[in-house]
Design a protein around this motif. Sequence first.
Motif, PDB file in Angstrom:
ATOM      1  N   ASN A 150     -16.274 -12.595 -45.548  1.00  0.00           N
ATOM      2  CA  ASN A 150     -17.068 -11.367 -45.625  1.00  0.00           C
ATOM      3  C   ASN A 150     -17.435 -11.122 -47.084  1.00  0.00           C
ATOM      4  O   ASN A 150     -16.564 -11.039 -47.951  1.00  0.00           O
ATOM      5  CB  ASN A 150     -16.265 -10.182 -45.075  1.00  0.00           C
ATOM      6  CG  ASN A 150     -17.051  -8.899 -45.058  1.00  0.00           C
ATOM      7  OD1 ASN A 150     -17.604  -8.508 -44.034  1.00  0.00           O
ATOM      8  ND2 ASN A 150     -17.119  -8.193 -46.186  1.00  0.00           N
ATOM      9  N   VAL A 151     -18.735 -11.015 -47.351  1.00  0.00           N
ATOM     10  CA  VAL A 151     -19.207 -10.851 -48.732  1.00  0.00           C
ATOM     11  C   VAL A 151     -20.116  -9.630 -48.809  1.00  0.00           C
ATOM     12  O   VAL A 151     -21.152  -9.587 -48.123  1.00  0.00           O
ATOM     13  CB  VAL A 151     -19.984 -12.089 -49.218  1.00  0.00           C
ATOM     14  CG1 VAL A 151     -20.438 -11.904 -50.656  1.00  0.00           C
ATOM     15  CG2 VAL A 151     -19.129 -13.344 -49.072  1.00  0.00           C
ATOM     16  N   PRO A 152     -19.756  -8.617 -49.627  1.00  0.00           N
ATOM     17  CA  PRO A 152     -20.685  -7.505 -49.870  1.00  0.00           C
ATOM     18  C   PRO A 152     -21.750  -7.943 -50.877  1.00  0.00           C
ATOM     19  O   PRO A 152     -21.457  -8.147 -52.052  1.00  0.00           O
ATOM     20  CB  PRO A 152     -19.778  -6.419 -50.436  1.00  0.00           C
ATOM     21  CG  PRO A 152     -18.626  -7.151 -51.046  1.00  0.00           C
ATOM     22  CD  PRO A 152     -18.460  -8.433 -50.289  1.00  0.00           C
ATOM     23  N   LEU A 153     -22.976  -8.093 -50.410  1.00  0.00           N
ATOM     24  CA  LEU A 153     -24.054  -8.553 -51.283  1.00  0.00           C
ATOM     25  C   LEU A 153     -24.556  -7.440 -52.193  1.00  0.00           C
ATOM     26  O   LEU A 153     -25.040  -7.703 -53.301  1.00  0.00           O
ATOM     27  CB  LEU A 153     -25.201  -9.107 -50.435  1.00  0.00           C
ATOM     28  CG  LEU A 153     -24.820 -10.249 -49.486  1.00  0.00           C
ATOM     29  CD1 LEU A 153     -26.007 -10.659 -48.632  1.00  0.00           C
ATOM     30  CD2 LEU A 153     -24.273 -11.441 -50.265  1.00  0.00           C
ATOM     31  N   ALA A 154     -24.482  -6.217 -51.724  1.00  0.00           N
ATOM     32  CA  ALA A 154     -24.795  -5.039 -52.534  1.00  0.00           C
ATOM     33  C   ALA A 154     -23.836  -3.951 -52.075  1.00  0.00           C
ATOM     34  O   ALA A 154     -23.863  -3.543 -50.915  1.00  0.00           O
ATOM     35  CB  ALA A 154     -26.243  -4.601 -52.359  1.00  0.00           C
ATOM     36  N   THR A 155     -22.965  -3.496 -52.943  1.00  0.00           N
ATOM     37  CA  THR A 155     -21.880  -2.601 -52.567  1.00  0.00           C
ATOM     38  C   THR A 155     -22.388  -1.395 -51.792  1.00  0.00           C
ATOM     39  O   THR A 155     -23.333  -0.712 -52.209  1.00  0.00           O
ATOM     40  CB  THR A 155     -21.125  -2.127 -53.816  1.00  0.00           C
ATOM     41  OG1 THR A 155     -20.662  -3.270 -54.546  1.00  0.00           O
ATOM     42  CG2 THR A 155     -19.934  -1.270 -53.437  1.00  0.00           C
ATOM     43  N   ASP A 156     -21.765  -1.182 -50.636  1.00  0.00           N
ATOM     44  CA  ASP A 156     -22.054  -0.059 -49.745  1.00  0.00           C
ATOM     45  C   ASP A 156     -23.444  -0.108 -49.115  1.00  0.00           C
ATOM     46  O   ASP A 156     -23.830   0.821 -48.410  1.00  0.00           O
ATOM     47  CB  ASP A 156     -21.885   1.277 -50.474  1.00  0.00           C
ATOM     48  CG  ASP A 156     -20.465   1.505 -50.954  1.00  0.00           C
ATOM     49  OD1 ASP A 156     -19.537   1.006 -50.294  1.00  0.00           O
ATOM     50  OD2 ASP A 156     -20.287   2.167 -51.998  1.00  0.00           O
ATOM     51  N   THR A 157     -24.183  -1.200 -49.347  1.00  0.00           N
ATOM     52  CA  THR A 157     -25.551  -1.253 -48.833  1.00  0.00           C
ATOM     53  C   THR A 157     -25.827  -2.498 -47.999  1.00  0.00           C
ATOM     54  O   THR A 157     -26.416  -2.419 -46.917  1.00  0.00           O
ATOM     55  CB  THR A 157     -26.574  -1.197 -49.985  1.00  0.00           C
ATOM     56  OG1 THR A 157     -26.351  -0.008 -50.747  1.00  0.00           O
ATOM     57  CG2 THR A 157     -28.001  -1.187 -49.452  1.00  0.00           C
ATOM     58  N   LEU A 158     -25.398  -3.667 -48.485  1.00  0.00           N
ATOM     59  CA  LEU A 158     -25.742  -4.926 -47.837  1.00  0.00           C
ATOM     60  C   LEU A 158     -24.523  -5.834 -47.798  1.00  0.00           C
ATOM     61  O   LEU A 158     -23.843  -6.014 -48.824  1.00  0.00           O
ATOM     62  CB  LEU A 158     -26.887  -5.603 -48.593  1.00  0.00           C
ATOM     63  CG  LEU A 158     -27.440  -6.906 -47.998  1.00  0.00           C
ATOM     64  CD1 LEU A 158     -28.117  -6.626 -46.650  1.00  0.00           C
ATOM     65  CD2 LEU A 158     -28.426  -7.546 -48.970  1.00  0.00           C
ATOM     66  N   GLY A 159     -24.242  -6.399 -46.628  1.00  0.00           N
ATOM     67  CA  GLY A 159     -23.090  -7.273 -46.496  1.00  0.00           C
ATOM     68  C   GLY A 159     -23.337  -8.390 -45.500  1.00  0.00           C
ATOM     69  O   GLY A 159     -24.142  -8.264 -44.576  1.00  0.00           O
ATOM     70  N   LEU A 160     -22.627  -9.494 -45.691  1.00  0.00           N
ATOM     71  CA  LEU A 160     -22.748 -10.670 -44.834  1.00  0.00           C
ATOM     72  C   LEU A 160     -21.367 -11.082 -44.357  1.00  0.00           C
ATOM     73  O   LEU A 160     -20.422 -11.163 -45.153  1.00  0.00           O
ATOM     74  CB  LEU A 160     -23.405 -11.822 -45.599  1.00  0.00           C
ATOM     75  CG  LEU A 160     -23.520 -13.166 -44.851  1.00  0.00           C
ATOM     76  CD1 LEU A 160     -24.488 -13.038 -43.679  1.00  0.00           C
ATOM     77  CD2 LEU A 160     -23.962 -14.266 -45.812  1.00  0.00           C
ATOM     78  N   ARG A 161     -21.240 -11.370 -43.068  1.00  0.00           N
ATOM     79  CA  ARG A 161     -19.977 -11.828 -42.487  1.00  0.00           C
ATOM     80  C   ARG A 161     -20.261 -13.101 -41.706  1.00  0.00           C
ATOM     81  O   ARG A 161     -21.121 -13.122 -40.823  1.00  0.00           O
ATOM     82  CB  ARG A 161     -19.383 -10.754 -41.577  1.00  0.00           C
ATOM     83  CG  ARG A 161     -17.916 -10.954 -41.232  1.00  0.00           C
ATOM     84  CD  ARG A 161     -17.409  -9.782 -40.409  1.00  0.00           C
ATOM     85  NE  ARG A 161     -15.977  -9.795 -40.216  1.00  0.00           N
ATOM     86  CZ  ARG A 161     -15.093  -9.146 -40.959  1.00  0.00           C
ATOM     87  NH1 ARG A 161     -15.524  -8.411 -41.989  1.00  0.00           N
ATOM     88  NH2 ARG A 161     -13.794  -9.202 -40.712  1.00  0.00           N
ATOM     89  N   VAL A 162     -19.551 -14.164 -42.033  1.00  0.00           N
ATOM     90  CA  VAL A 162     -19.771 -15.473 -41.427  1.00  0.00           C
ATOM     91  C   VAL A 162     -18.466 -15.942 -40.789  1.00  0.00           C
ATOM     92  O   VAL A 162     -17.401 -15.877 -41.413  1.00  0.00           O
ATOM     93  CB  VAL A 162     -20.257 -16.502 -42.463  1.00  0.00           C
ATOM     94  CG1 VAL A 162     -20.444 -17.872 -41.817  1.00  0.00           C
ATOM     95  CG2 VAL A 162     -21.566 -16.037 -43.105  1.00  0.00           C
ATOM     96  N   VAL A 163     -18.551 -16.409 -39.558  1.00  0.00           N
ATOM     97  CA  VAL A 163     -17.398 -16.907 -38.815  1.00  0.00           C
ATOM     98  C   VAL A 163     -17.702 -18.324 -38.349  1.00  0.00           C
ATOM     99  O   VAL A 163     -18.797 -18.601 -37.858  1.00  0.00           O
ATOM    100  CB  VAL A 163     -17.082 -16.015 -37.602  1.00  0.00           C
ATOM    101  CG1 VAL A 163     -15.958 -16.612 -36.763  1.00  0.00           C
ATOM    102  CG2 VAL A 163     -16.725 -14.603 -38.044  1.00  0.00           C
ATOM    103  N   GLY A 164     -16.738 -19.225 -38.520  1.00  0.00           N
ATOM    104  CA  GLY A 164     -16.871 -20.584 -38.022  1.00  0.00           C
ATOM    105  C   GLY A 164     -15.646 -20.978 -37.221  1.00  0.00           C
ATOM    106  O   GLY A 164     -14.541 -20.468 -37.448  1.00  0.00           O
TER     107      GLY A 164
END
Length: 754
Positions: free
Chosen positions: A200-214
Amino acid sequence: MHRLAYTSSLLALMVVAMPAAAQTIATDQSTETAVDPNDIVVTATRHSERLQDVPLSVTAFTQAELTQKGIVGFEGIARETPGVVLDRRSDNNVSVTTRGISTNGYQAGLQATTTVYLDELPLTTIGNSVTLDPNLYDVERVEFLRGPQGTLFGSGSLSGALRILTHSPDLTGFDASALADIGVTPDGGGIRQRYNGMVNVPLATDTLGLRVVGFYRHEEGYLDNLGTGIKNSNTLKDWGGRAILLWKPTDRLSIRLMGLYEDSHPEDASLSSPNLGDRKRYSTIPDLYTSKTQLYNATIEYDLGGAHLTSATSYGHQDGLFDVDLAGTFGLTVPFYLYDHGVWKTFVQETRLSSNPGGKFDWTVGGYYLHRDLYLDGRESSDPAYLAARHLTGLPADGTFTTFPSDTRTYELAGFGDLTYHLTDKISASGGIRYGKYGGTVDTFAGFNSAYFTYALLNIRNANIAQVATLPTSTRYPTASKVSWKASLSWKPTHDLTTYATVSTGYRTPVYNARAGSVSTVDKNDLVIPTGAGSDNLTNYELGVKGRFLGGKLTANLSAYYIDWRNFQVQANRQSDSVQFATNVGRAASKGFEAEIILAPVKGIVLGLNGSLNDSKVTEITASEAVISGAVKGARLASPHVQGSLYGTYSYGMGQGATGFSSFQVQYVGSFPNGFPNTPGKPATPSGVYNFTDAYAYVNLQTGIKIGQFATTFYVENLGNSRAAVYIHPENFIYSRYATLRPRTFGVRIGYDF
């Protein structure tokens, strides 16, 4: 001796891991959830509510519970949910029965009676198609709603809805986790490997985030196929992943995008033949139920102040094989293979507006559109060597003797609404309604037919089998419409007690027979395949109580129901050539009682019991309906009278910042029939495949330790090494028809939360 050694070893391991009761008792996340289930928030009513307050029967699972119990798919969910049975022929070939609403557990050619949702997209199609059993890692929650859910979840939720809700990105900080699960099946099986990871990576704090599962699974099978000569033939290879992007430009607006891919490839079916020996099966080709699945979803949510707007757009693309050796039709004397290649394309758009909490009224209104396109490249084939040995010519080199390509396009357009009026702070009345229109078109493309069976069954040799062309056709079915509704009254005398009475209805959409109008090449006097089956109707009457007692140490959720199921859809088969078709018959009733009880007598110890009693049977059937279906008045439906699970967890401190736990699950499922007692098409003739599954107990044990972010769990599944037949296929077209439990499996799960 081997059983005793295995059992003793595991018990010794648990004793070593379990410190004296006097040590400090700690509670992990899963234990807290179990002790205080009121903290679980569900969206079963399209509003966020405490599980305790929802006026219907819902079982919810957190990710922590799934991981601790080793639940990775439908099978574990079914065993832990009262009133639910999983009928599993193979990985990717399953159906779910809820509250006894199933005629044979296979539901071939029929819409499922329990809908499975992955977020906003329904996965279930028809009962004899490939049905993906999605990976359950890093999910936010699993909810199992029992009873008709047609007003909010559509036509397929005749008896319930299973919802898998994926985890959204965390916009506040980086997170990652990994879980490896390695198991060994000493008694005739192999190695089971499961690997999962999340970032899980917050790309822009409190605004944009990415969560990747494999994830990746390689689970060696436990059945030996004597026909193909492959040991552990029912091996599963499954891999894939999903990515979710969440954007919240303002406090009111959020946009969530998800993409998922899963390639699930069971290498053979999981059905065996007890007469061949222990865990043996027979087919001369691997029976395949493979699935390559892509799912995409875009969900937009906007807070309008007094209401919340949700727009969910979903698209699914599934490419699957349904290849089966059907030589059992003629006692293995004639080669007969079915090769189906299907491509499902599903588009769903749902838009709904829901009130914000806190008012006198809670309401939801919305619209729903589903379009599903199934292209089926179907063919039936013989064995080229068989044809050559008998000097039978005229067919293609691969032995194909019939082709039936088709394209079935169906749609569902619905509007729905749900309203709850809080008469007082303790009494609420609610009602819901859904109006749906359904239609479809079936195009059959040019193909060919032949009299292969005539030549094979009469042992005709040295002949040319003529290919008879089949002309393309297009059939548009009349538009059908249907209304489902529910009404409920709930009373909350205290914050910790909810009682309710509910009446709800459900139905399934019409079923169109892809081979409607076809005449048997074996017996031209046999019936002509009818157009299809109309909607069935179901009414559910339910009383329930949900309460916490003894200062929160005891939680009990109880419900009783009576279901009236009319004009129900059944799968029938033309006797001469095994062609399946759908039709409607009679009336059935299901009545039962369900209970979920959790006791936390002291901190760190949790005991739970869930169970159900059910009596479901045919109550009305005409003479002509009895002939075509094989049903008789009083015949049981495919559901056990008794089913339940007893479980417990002991959590404890181990010093030096370490915590440990030991837990068990004892699951019991009673015996139930695999279909109706008579042979369809043959009046009063007992069916040669009618049988009952075994009643069985299934015991799992786990013990583990957590030190900081590192967790290790040792486990054993099927401690008693039960060989119970848990599903019996209701057709004799396949030779191996018995599904059994996976043999005793030892393993370790190692997880790390970064």
